[in-house]
Design a protein around this motif. Structure first.
Motif, PDB file in Angstrom:
ATOM      1  N   ALA A 130       0.831  -1.206   0.000  1.00 14.30           N
ATOM      2  CA  ALA A 130       0.000   0.000   0.000  1.00 14.30           C
ATOM      3  C   ALA A 130       0.868   1.259   0.000  1.00 14.30           C
ATOM      4  CB  ALA A 130      -0.933  -0.001   1.208  1.00 14.30           C
ATOM      5  N   CYS A 136       2.366   1.604  -3.481  1.00  8.66           N
ATOM      6  CA  CYS A 136       1.354   2.080  -4.432  1.00  8.66           C
ATOM      7  C   CYS A 136       1.130   3.583  -4.274  1.00  8.66           C
ATOM      8  CB  CYS A 136       0.068   1.295  -4.213  1.00  8.66           C
ATOM      9  SG  CYS A 136      -1.148   1.499  -5.493  1.00  8.66           S
ATOM     10  N   TRP A 137       1.058   4.029  -3.031  1.00  9.71           N
ATOM     11  CA  TRP A 137       0.868   5.453  -2.777  1.00  9.71           C
ATOM     12  C   TRP A 137       2.063   6.262  -3.286  1.00  9.71           C
ATOM     13  CZ3 TRP A 137       3.536   8.441   1.076  1.00  9.71           C
ATOM     14  CH2 TRP A 137       3.058   9.733   1.198  1.00  9.71           C
ATOM     15  N   TYR A 161      -3.495  -1.603  -6.539  1.00 16.02           N
ATOM     16  CA  TYR A 161      -2.883  -2.233  -5.373  1.00 16.02           C
ATOM     17  C   TYR A 161      -2.299  -3.605  -5.712  1.00 16.02           C
ATOM     18  CZ  TYR A 161      -2.331  -4.370  -0.847  1.00 16.02           C
ATOM     19  OH  TYR A 161      -1.812  -5.007   0.230  1.00 16.02           O
ATOM     20  N   TRP A 162      -3.066  -4.459  -6.387  1.00 14.14           N
ATOM     21  CA  TRP A 162      -2.600  -5.813  -6.677  1.00 14.14           C
ATOM     22  C   TRP A 162      -1.478  -5.820  -7.703  1.00 14.14           C
ATOM     23  CZ3 TRP A 162      -3.460  -9.071  -3.130  1.00 14.14           C
ATOM     24  CH2 TRP A 162      -4.607  -8.983  -2.358  1.00 14.14           C
TER      25      TRP A 162
END
Length: 72
Positions: free
Chosen positions: A27, A30-31, A48-49
């Motif tokens: 996470a 991703c951010w 995310y995935w």
């Protein structure tokens, strides 16, 4: 039997912590990807995935060094 259940409970706690940390790590990645790579380089936004898969792939391709306490 109680010792086995205590050991199993400890293993499950460690497994849960590792699993949770992997999801938090993905996470954050991703951010950061959306914050840095998209505006600067114009790369597409990753889900995310997708980030989770990329992190696993990089972990397999670029292993981190392990240090042993054994002295030869």
């Amino acid at each position: 039997m109680e010792e086995f259940l205590a050991a199993l409970g400890g293993c499950l706690v460690v497994f849960f912590i590792v699993f949770l940390s992997l999801f938090i790590y993905a996470a954050i990645g991703c951010w950061l990807w959306g914050l840095i790579m998209v505006p600067i380089f114009g790369l597409p936004v990753l889900g995310y995935w997708q980030m989770f898969g990329i992190m696993w792939l990089l972990r397999l391709l670029i292993p981190t060094p392990t240090f042993s306490s054994r002295k030869d």
